[in-house]
Design an enzyme around this catalytic site. Structure first.
Site, PDB file in Angstrom:
ATOM      1  N   ASP A 423       1.008  -1.023  -0.218  1.00 34.29           N
ATOM      2  CA  ASP A 423      -0.021  -0.003  -0.364  1.00 34.29           C
ATOM      3  C   ASP A 423       0.846   1.217  -0.572  1.00 34.29           C
ATOM      4  OD1 ASP A 423      -1.896   1.575   0.259  1.00 34.29           O
ATOM      5  OD2 ASP A 423      -2.055   1.285   2.535  1.00 34.29           O
ATOM      6  N   PHE A 567     -13.037  19.576  -6.762  1.00 31.59           N
ATOM      7  CA  PHE A 567     -12.555  18.579  -7.707  1.00 31.59           C
ATOM      8  C   PHE A 567     -12.571  17.503  -7.787  1.00 31.59           C
ATOM      9  CE2 PHE A 567      -9.179  15.359  -7.237  1.00 31.59           C
ATOM     10  CZ  PHE A 567      -7.454  16.297  -8.189  1.00 31.59           C
ATOM     11  N   LYS A 589      -7.964  26.713  -7.889  1.00 24.48           N
ATOM     12  CA  LYS A 589      -6.305  26.250  -8.088  1.00 24.48           C
ATOM     13  C   LYS A 589      -6.525  25.206  -8.455  1.00 24.48           C
ATOM     14  CE  LYS A 589      -7.549  24.206  -3.553  1.00 24.48           C
ATOM     15  NZ  LYS A 589      -6.760  23.781  -1.954  1.00 24.48           N
ATOM     16  N   ARG A 623       5.921  18.813  -4.712  1.00 24.65           N
ATOM     17  CA  ARG A 623       4.633  18.704  -5.293  1.00 24.65           C
ATOM     18  C   ARG A 623       3.624  19.800  -5.473  1.00 24.65           C
ATOM     19  NH1 ARG A 623      -0.460  14.558  -2.785  1.00 24.65           N
ATOM     20  NH2 ARG A 623      -2.380  14.541  -4.773  1.00 24.65           N
ATOM     21  N   GLY A 704      -4.775   3.060  -3.009  1.00 28.71           N
ATOM     22  CA  GLY A 704      -6.299   3.770  -3.843  1.00 28.71           C
ATOM     23  C   GLY A 704      -6.267   5.123  -4.172  1.00 28.71           C
ATOM     24  N   ARG A 827      -5.914   4.360  -7.977  1.00 31.06           N
ATOM     25  CA  ARG A 827      -7.657   3.620  -7.955  1.00 31.06           C
ATOM     26  C   ARG A 827      -7.581   2.520  -7.973  1.00 31.06           C
ATOM     27  NH1 ARG A 827      -9.015   8.246  -5.699  1.00 31.06           N
ATOM     28  NH2 ARG A 827      -8.598  10.114  -5.775  1.00 31.06           N
ATOM     29  N   LYS A 833      -7.166  -5.318  -4.857  1.00 33.85           N
ATOM     30  CA  LYS A 833      -5.840  -5.242  -4.237  1.00 33.85           C
ATOM     31  C   LYS A 833      -5.250  -7.010  -4.038  1.00 33.85           C
ATOM     32  CE  LYS A 833      -5.122  -0.610  -1.790  1.00 33.85           C
ATOM     33  NZ  LYS A 833      -4.644  -0.544  -0.522  1.00 33.85           N
ATOM     34  N   ASN A 856      -8.683  -1.691   4.184  1.00 35.52           N
ATOM     35  CA  ASN A 856      -8.620  -1.434   2.732  1.00 35.52           C
ATOM     36  C   ASN A 856      -7.143  -3.020   2.200  1.00 35.52           C
ATOM     37  OD1 ASN A 856      -7.143   0.750   3.588  1.00 35.52           O
ATOM     38  ND2 ASN A 856      -6.962   0.815   1.400  1.00 35.52           N
ATOM     39  N   ASP A 857      -6.597  -2.838   3.061  1.00 35.03           N
ATOM     40  CA  ASP A 857      -4.683  -4.010   2.498  1.00 35.03           C
ATOM     41  C   ASP A 857      -5.841  -5.154   3.800  1.00 35.03           C
ATOM     42  OD1 ASP A 857      -3.870  -1.758   1.722  1.00 35.03           O
ATOM     43  OD2 ASP A 857      -2.904  -1.063   3.438  1.00 35.03           O
TER      44      ASP A 857
END
Length: 1250
Positions: A423, A567, A589, A623, A704, A827, A833, A856-857
Site C-alpha cells: 500500500d 475537484f 487552483k 508537489r 487507492g 485507484r 488488490k 482496505n489492505d
C-alpha cells in the site's frame, strides 16, 4: 411433511416446530435490492443478511474436527497416524505403540492450542464489533440496539466520531444543507475527510422522531457488490422519484466527523456491506517448504514401501529355503500355517510370515521421517519468531511498539519473497504534507539566503522566518525565505491575492479544540495550503453553506460563497466563486497542465516564468499546484447560475452536464502563481526499497490514490528512476483500449531489449578510460552513451484493471507486469488488490508478501503467502489480519534480509542434516536384515531407537536451527544479493534432498560394514567373542552418535557457547548414559554390553577409522569448493573474519562503497513529486563552480592494474575520485587463478572486490 418455498426449492436446514419440518428455501441470486423504510416485515420476506459479522474459522462444535482435518492435510501427520494403528497390532509391532502416540498427540495438541488462541482473538474482535450499540428507531421510539441486531430498513442515528454500523442512505444531518463529513481510512486508507449530502427532500426530516417514524420511502438499488466508488439506486417518496448515488451513501467502516448527528437508512448489512464484500476469507497458510515436505513424504513413503517389499520377498525366500529348518529352536507362531499348532505347507507359512514382516519393517524403518522432525520444526519456528519479537532494532520508540510475529509457521518463507505488494498511504508515506515553496507573479520564494544574497543549504541550524506577530501561527511551521515576509509587509497586491486564494479555495472544515483552531481537510494537500495561508496571516476562521470568514492580518472579512466547483479526477482542479463588496471573483487552483491552458493570453510571459519554477519544484520532488483568478460581471454570473442549476438537478448525465458548465466559466483566467508542497516519506523508505530491489525482490504498489500521487511517490522512494528506459501508463476505459495499451507496451519492451542486446554485442571489446575510448587496445573515436538498464515501469489505473483482470487478459497483464521492474496500480479497490496478488500467486512459482496499514489492505494481506501489517494511524485491522506486524516500512528490510534469510538458511540446513542423520540411522537396519534372516529384528536397542532423535542427536541440530548464521546481520543488510538463494529456492529442494539421502545411504554403509569387518572375528582381552548381536548394535550406535554430532558441528557456521555444550555434551551424555543404563543395577537385557565394547581397543580404533572415512571426504570437498568456486556467502564470511581480525590487530576497517545508485531527476511538469533533490540552484548561483581547466592539463588514464606489480593500490570503490593525498584505482574484475587464493594479499583483494 415438507414445506416448500415460493420458488419451490428445498434446503437441508431443518427446524422442527412440533408438527412438521420446515425446510428453508435456497435464496436465488440477488439482482437488485428492494427496501421499504421502517417496515421490517416487508423486508424480511427477502431474507437479507443481518448485521452480524464473523471472521473466525471455528466454533466450539466445529473446532476439533475442522482443526484435525486441517492438521491431517499435512501428510506426515496422516503417515504417523497409520503407523500408530500398525503399532497397536502385536503381531507386527516390534516397538511400543506409545512411542508414536505421545509425540503425535503433543504435536497435534500444541498446534491445536495455538490455532484456538488465534481464533479466540478473532471471536473477541467479532464480539466487540457485533456488540457495539447504535441508536435505532423501532416502532416510533429510539432504542439502544446492538449492531448485530440491526436489519435492512432500519433508521439509525449516529453522532460525531462514531463508526457507521452498516451501509446507509443519508437522510438528514445537523449541518446546514444536510452535509456531513466522514473519514474513510478503513475503506481506502485515506485519512482525509470526505463530504456526503442528503437528498433535500429527506433533509426536511431533520431529527424529528415523528417524521422519521412516518418515513415510508421505497428504495430500489443495486445488489450487494464490492465497488466502493459507485452506487446506483432510486428512491420513491411522496410520488416523486429521486436518484441515489455514492455521494448520498455512508459505508460501514467510515467514521462520522465534524457532524453533531445524522440519520441514515440501512441499505446493506453484515456480510452484504461493501467493506465485508472487500474482505477476503481467512486462508490456511503453509510455507513452500511445508508443501515440498508433503511431496517428499510421498517419495520417502514409496522408498519405504520398496525397502519393505524387498524385505518381504527376501523373507519369503529365506523362510522357504532356510527358516523352516530352524523351527526346533525358532518355532513359528501358532497362527502361522505350517507351525506345530496349525496345519499348512511350508510355502503358506513363509508367505504369511513375509506378509507380517512387511508391516514390521514399515514400523522399524519409519524413523526415516520421525515425528520428532515436526516437533523440532515447530520449536525452531517458535524460537525464530521470538528473535523477531525481541529485535530491538525493529522497536519503534515513538509509539513504544516492537515488531511481532503473529504466527510461528511462516518464518522461513520470509527468506524466499520475490514479490512485495505494498500500500502507499501510511505504508510508504507518513501522509503529512508541508508547504515548502511558492511562485508569485513570476518570482520564486522558499530558498534560504545568507546576508549576501547567496542561496544556502537548509539545515537544522538555518533560522526560520519570524512569524511570532501572528497569534494563529503554528510553532512547527517551517519557512526560510524572508523576502516573502518583506513583500507581505509592503502589502504587495499579488501576494495578498495569492494567500487570499489559499484561504478561500478549499473544502476544509475548521473546529476549535482546547481554544485552538484546527482544520479537518479532505486531502492532506488542502490542509497544508490552508495552514500555510494561516501562518502567513490569512486565517480561515469559519464557513457556512453561504459564507466564508477569514482574518487577514488582523482584519476579519466575510465572503459570500456563491458556488463551489469541486475537484474530481477528470478536472484535476477546484474553483470557488465568491462575492465581497459587490465584486464577484472566481478563485481556481489545480494541476498546471489543466490550469495553464485556461489562462488569458495576456499572461503568456508570466506563464513562461511560472512554468520554469514548476519544473524546478518538480525536480526537487515537490508537489505543485497552479493558482488563478477571474473577475466575473454580475450579468455573466446570473446567466451562468441558471445553467448550473439546470445541470445540477438533471436526472440523466448530471456529471457531464456539470462538467460543461464548469468549463464555460473557467476560461480566460489570470495567473497568480504556484505552490510547492512535500509529502514526507517514512524514514528509510528509499534505502529499504533500493536494498530490497538489489536482493532481487520485485515491488508492486497497490494504492487507492490517484495516478499522479502514486507516480510521484514512486519517484520519491526510488521505485521509479530516470534511468528506466520507459514508463508505461495503462488508463484505458474500454476492454479494447486496455488490451491495445498493454500489447503495445509489451511489444515496446521486447523491441527495446532486443535493440539493447544487439548494441551490447556490438560493444564487446570496448573499454572506457579517463581521456579516451579503446577497442581491443586501440584508441577509438567513439562517443559513449549512458549504459542501458533494460528497466521499465508500469502504471495502471483501477478502471483499467477491471478489464485487465478478466480471465482472457490476466496473463497479458502478468507478463507485462513481470517484464517491469516496478508496477504501480492506482485507484484500486481492496478486492482488486487481492485479485492482483492472487494473479501473481497463482501463475508464478514465487512467494508473495503484502504489506499495508488499513482495513482496505486486509484482503490482499490475507491473500498473499505472507501478510505484514503496519501499526499505523488507520486502526488495527491490517495488523489483526496479518502474519507479522511492524511499525515502519523500513523494518521490512531487516525482517526479510536478516530474520527471513536466517530462518530460511537455518531451516534448510536443519532439514538437510536431519534427513541425512536419520537415513544413516535407519538404513543400518536394512543392512542388518541380510544377516538376521529378514526377521524384522532390530540392530539397535529399542530404547536407543526411541532416544536417538530425542536425547542423543536432537539438541545439536536444534541449536543449529536456532542460532546458526552464515554472515552476521551487518553483512546481511550490506550485501542484499545474499538473499538470492531463497528466491531461487536453491538451499533445500528435491535435488538437495536427494543428495542428503545419498549421503545418508553411503554413511549407513560405512557405519555398518566397517564395524562388521572389525568385529566379525574380534576377540576380547579375555579371549571372549566380541561379535554377538547386542555388542555389535552398541558399537554401531556409539559410532553413529559421534559421527552425526561431529557432522552437525561441521555444518554449523556460527558457533556459540550453546553449540559447544550440545555437540560435545550429546556425545558425552550418550556414553555416560549407556554405561549407567547397561549397568547390572537395572538388570536390563543389554547388561554389560557397553562395558565389554568400551573396554575393547577394537572399538576405539573402529570409532576413529569410521569417523575419518566419513568426515574427511566432506572436509576435502568443501575446502575444494570454497577455494575454487566460492559462493557470495563464502566470500563475505571470509571478509567478515578478516575484518574482525584486522580490526582487533590494526584497527583496520574494510569499507564497502555504497550500493545505492544516486541519480538526478529529469525536469518534469508540475503537479508531481521527485525522488531526489536537484542541483539547479547550486549551478545557477555559481557558488559551486570552478574555473575551466587550461587545455594543456594532461588527464590521467585509469588503466587496468597488474596484480603482480601493484596490489597495494587496489581499493573498493564504485566512483572515481582524486585528491592530492589519495588516489583511487579501479576494481579488478578478472577471475583469479587457483594459486592466487593461497596468497594472503590476494585474499585481501579477493574480499575487497565485494
Amino acid at each position: 411433511m415438507f414445506d416448500y418455498c415460493k420458488s419451490g426449492m428445498i434446503d437441508c436446514g431443518c427446524q422442527d416446530d412440533g408438527n412438521r419440518l420446515k425446510i428453508k428455501h435456497l435464496k436465488p441470486p440477488e439482482l437488485e435490492r428492494i427496501i421499504k423504510a421502517n417496515s421490517p416485515s416487508e423486508n424480511a420476506q427477502f431474507e437479507y443478511a443481518n448485521n452480524y459479522i464473523c471472521t473466525s474459522k471455528y466454533t466450539l462444535l466445529t473446532f476439533l474436527p475442522k482443526n484435525l482435518l486441517e492438521q491431517f492435510r499435512r501428510l506426515a501427520n496422516t503417515y504417523f497416524l497409520c503407523l500408530l494403528v500398525l503399532q497397536v497390532i502385536p503381531a507386527v509391532s516390534s516397538l511400543p505403540w506409545y512411542s508414536t502416540l505421545v509425540p503425535l498427540a503433543f504435536v497435534l495438541g500444541v498446534t491445536a492450542i495455538k490455532d484456538a488462541v488465534d481464533d479466540f482473538r478473532r471471536h473477541s474482535s467479532d464480539n466487540q464489533v457485533n456488540n457495539r450499540l447504535s441508536d435505532v428507531l423501532r416502532n416510533g421510539q429510539p432504542l439502544d440496539e446492538k449492531w448485530h441486531k440491526v436489519v435492512v430498513g432500519d433508521i439509525i442515528k449516529m453522532e460525531n466520531n462514531q463508526f457507521v454500523a452498516a451501509d446507509l442512505l443519508l437522510l438528514s444531518t445537523s449541518e446546514p444543507h444536510s452535509l456531513c463529513y466522514i473519514e474513510t481510512a478503513e475503506l481506502d486508507g485515506e485519512t482525509n475527510l470526505k463530504v456526503r449530502q442528503a437528498i433535500p427532500e429527506t433533509s426536511e426530516l431533520e431529527d424529528d422522531i415523528q417524521k422519521l417514524s412516518n418515513f415510508d420511502a421505497d428504495i430500489v438499488c443495486e445488489a450487494p457488490n464490492n465497488n466502493l466508488s459507485k452506487f446506483e439506486g432510486k428512491m420513491t417518496y411522496k410520488n416523486n422519484t429521486y436518484s441515489i448515488d455514492n455521494e448520498k451513501i455512508l459505508l460501514r467502516g467510515c467514521v462520522l466527523r465534524n457532524t453533531k448527528w445524522c440519520y441514515g437508512l440501512v441499505i446493506f448489512a453484515g456480510k452484504d456491506t461493501k467493506l465485508m464484500q472487500n474482505s477476503g476469507k481467512a486462508i490456511f497458510k503453509r510455507t513452500n517448504i511445508d508443501r515440498l515436505m508433503n511431496v517428499l513424504i510421498i517419495g520417502i513413503f514409496l522408498f519405504l514401501l520398496t525397502c519393505c517389499l524387498v524385505m518381504t520377498a527376501a523373507c519369503g525366500i529365506w523362510e522357504t529355503l532356510k527358516g523352516n529348518d530352524f523351527q526346533v529352536f525358532l518355532p513359528w507362531d501358532s497362527y502361522i500355517p505350517g507351525s506345530p499348532d496349525k496345519d499348512g505347507s511350508k510355502q503358506e507359512g513363509a508367505t504369511v510370515t513375509a506378509l507380517l514382516v512387511f508391516f514390521s519393517y514399515i514400523i522399524i524403518l519409519n524413523t526415516v521421517v520421525p515425528i520428532s522432525l515436526y516437533v523440532s520444526v515447530e520449536i525452531i519456528r517458535l524460537v525464530n519468531s521470538m528473535w523477531i519479537n525481541w529485535d530491538v532494532k525493529m522497536y519503534y520508540d515513538k509509539v513504544k511498539t516492537a515488531a511481532k510475529a503473529r504466527t510461528t509457521t511462516l518464518n522461513e518463507e520470509l527468506g524466499q519473497i520475490e514479490y512485495i505488494f505494498s500500500d502507499k498511504t501510511g505504508t510508504l508515506t507518513q501522509n503529512i504534507m508541508e508547504f515548502k515553496k511558492c511562485s508569485i507573479a513570476g518570482k520564486s520564494y522558499g530558498d534560504a539566503f545568507d546576508e549576501f544574497g547567496n542561496s544556502i543549504v537548509i539545515t537544522e541550524n538555518t533560522p526560520k522566518v519570524d512569524l511570532s506577530s501572528n497569534p494563529f501561527a503554528e510553532p512547527n511551521f517551517e519557512f526560510y525565505d524572508r523576502q516573502l515576509i518583506e513583500k507581505m509587509r509592503e502589502k504587495d497586491f499579488k501576494v495578498e491575492q495569492f494567500f487570499t486564494l489559499l484561504a478561500l479555495c478549499h473544502t476544509v472544515m475548521p473546529e476549535t479544540k482546547d481554544d485552538k483552531l484546527e482544520y479537518q481537510a479532505q486531502s492532506p494537500d488542502e490542509g497544508a495550503l490552508v495552514s500555510a495561508a494561516r501562518n502567513f496571516g490569512y486565517v480561515f476562521k469559519s464557513r457556512t453553506p453561504t459564507t466564508i470568514t477569514v482574518e487577514i492580518q488582523g482584519e476579519q472579512r466575510v465572503y459570500e460563497l456563491l458556488s463551489i466547483l469541486d475537484f474530481n479526477n477528470v478536472r484535476k482542479r477546484m474553483s470557488v466563486i465568491v462575492r465581497r463588496e459587490g465584486k464577484i471573483q472566481l478563485f481556481c487552483k489545480g494541476a498546471d497542465s489543466l490550469v495553464l491552458e485556461r489562462m488569458d493570453p495576456k499572461c503568456a510571459d508570466l506563464k513562461e516564468l511560472t512554468l520554469h519554477h514548476l519544473n524546478e519544484y518538480a525536480s526537487e520532488g515537490l508537489r505543485t499546484l497552479c493558482l488563478a483568478v477571474k473577475d466575473i460581471p454580475d450579468n455573466v454570473y446570473a446567466e451562468w447560475k441558471k445553467k448550473h442549476h439546470a445541470a445540477s438537478t438533471a436526472m440523466e448525465d448530471r456529471d457531464d452536464k456539470l462538467h460543461e458548465v464548469y468549463e464555460e466559466i473557467e476560461k480566460n483566467l489570470v495567473l497568480i502563481g504556484a505552490t510547492a508542497i512535500e509529502d514526507k516519506l517514512q524514514d528509510g523508505v528509499p534505502d529499504a526499497i533500493a536494498n530490497l530491489a538489489l536482493a532481487g525482490i520485485k515491488i508492486w504498489v497497490l494504492t487507492g490514490d490517484k495516478q499522479e500521487t502514486a507516480i510521484n511517490i514512486g519517484y520519491s522512494c526510488q521505485l521509479i528512476t530516470d534511468e528506466m528506459e520507459e514508463i508505461f501508463i495503462v488508463d484505458g476505459e474500454t476492454y479494447e483500449s486496455v488490451e491495445k495499451q498493454m500489447k503495445d507496451a509489451l511489444q515496446n519492451i521486447k523491441k527495446i531489449k532486443h535493440e539493447n542486446k544487439t548494441q551490447k554485442e556490438e560493444e564487446v571489446g570496448v573499454a572506457f578510460a579517463n581521456g579516451g575510448v579503446y577497442y581491443n587496445g586501440q584508441k577509438a573515436d567513439v562517443s559513449p552513451d549512458l549504459p542501458h538498464t533494460d528497466e521499465f515501469a508500469l502504471v495502471i489505473n483501477g478502471h483499467s484493471l477491471i478489464h485487465a483482470l478478466q480471465q482472457d487478459m490476466e496473463l497479458l497483464l502478468l507478463e507485462l507486469g513481470c517484464s517491469c521492474k516496478a508496477v504501480i496500480c492506482c485507484r484500486v479497490t481492496p478486492l482488486q488488490k487481492a485479485l492482483v496478488v492472487d494473479l501473481v500467486k497463482r501463475n508464478k512459482k514465487s512467494i508473495t508478501l503484502a504489506i499495508g496499514d488499513g482495513a482496505n489492505d486486509v484482503s490482499m494481506i490475507k491473500t498473499a503467502h505472507i501478510g505484514v501489517g503496519i501499526s499505523g494511524q488507520e486502526g488495527m485491522q491490517a495488523v489483526l489480519a496479518s502474519d507479522y506486524s511492524i511499525c515502519q516500512f523500513r523494518y521490512l528490510e531487516r525482517l526479510l534480509l536478516v530474520h527471513g534469510r536466517w530462518s530460511y538458511f537455518r531451516m534448510c540446513k536443519f532439514l538437510k542434516y536431519f534427513f541425512y542423520k536419520n537415513f544413516a540411522f535407519t538404513l543400518c537396519h536394512f543392512w542388518y536384515a541380510f544377516f538376521c534372516g529378514f526377521s524384522a529384528q532390530t540392530l539397535f536397542d529399542p530404547y536407543f531407537i526411541t532416544f536417538y532423535n530425542v536425547m542423543y542427536t536432537s539438541l545439536p541440530v536444534l541449536m543449529m536451527g536456532v542460532f546458526d548464521q552464515d554472515v552476521n546481520e551487518y553483512y546481511s543488510l550490506r550485501y542484499p544479493k545474499l538473499y538470492a538463494p531463497g528466491i531461487e529456492d536453491s538451499m533445500f529442494n528435491k535435488k538437495v534432498f536427494a543428495w542428503s539421502i545419498a549421503e545418508g545411504f553411503i554413511t549407513s554403509l560405512v557405519l555398518f560394514f566397517i564395524p562388521y569387518g572389525a568385529f566379525h572375528d574380534g576377540l576380547g582381552s579375555s579371549g571372549t567373542d566380541l561379535a554377538d548381536s547386542q555388542s555389535f548394535g552398541v558399537v554401531v550406535a556409539s559410532i553413529l552418535v559421534v559421527a552425526v554430532n561431529l557432522r552437525c558441528g561441521m555444518d554449523t557456521s556460527y558457533w556459540t557457547g550453546f553449540s559447544h555444550v550440545v555437540v560435545w555434551g550429546s556425545c558425552i551424555f550418550y556414553y555416560c548414559f549407556i554405561l549407567a543404563f547397561y549397568a547390572p543395577v537395572f538388570n536390563y537385557v543389554y547388561q554389560g554390553a557397553a562395558y565389554q565394547v568400551f573396554g575393547s581397543p577394537n572399538f576405539w580404533f573402529c570409532l576413529l577409522l569410521t569417523n575419518v572415512v566419513l568426515l574427511m571426504p566432506v572436509v576435502a570437498y568443501r575446502y575444494y569448493m570454497v577455494d575454487t568456486k566460492p559462493t557470495l556467502s563464502d566470500r563475505i564470511r571470509l571478509k567478515q573474519r578478516m575484518t574482525a581480525s584486522k580490526s582487533r590487530s590494526k584497527d583496520l576497517h574494510l569499507r564497502r562503497a555504497s550500493t545505492m545508485r544516486r541519480s538526478t531527476r529529469s525536469l518534469r511538469s508540475g503537479y508531481a513529486f521527485s525522488h531526489s533533490q536537484g542541483f539547479g540552484e547550486l549551478i545557477t548561483s555559481g557558488t559551486n563552480m570552478r574555473q575551466r581547466a587550461p587545455e594543456n592539463v594532461k588527464l590521467t588514464n585509469v588503466k587496468k592494474i597488474d596484480q603482480n606489480n601493484d596490489q597495494k593500490n587496489i581499493r573498493n570503490s564504485n566512483t572515481f575520485q582524486s585528491s592530492p593525498r589519495k588516489e583511487t584505482s579501479s576494481i579488478l574484475h578478472d577471475n583469479h587463478s587457483h594459486h592466487e587464493h593461497h596468497d594472503h594479499d590476494k585474499h585481501v583483494l579477493f574480499c575487497e572486490k565485494l
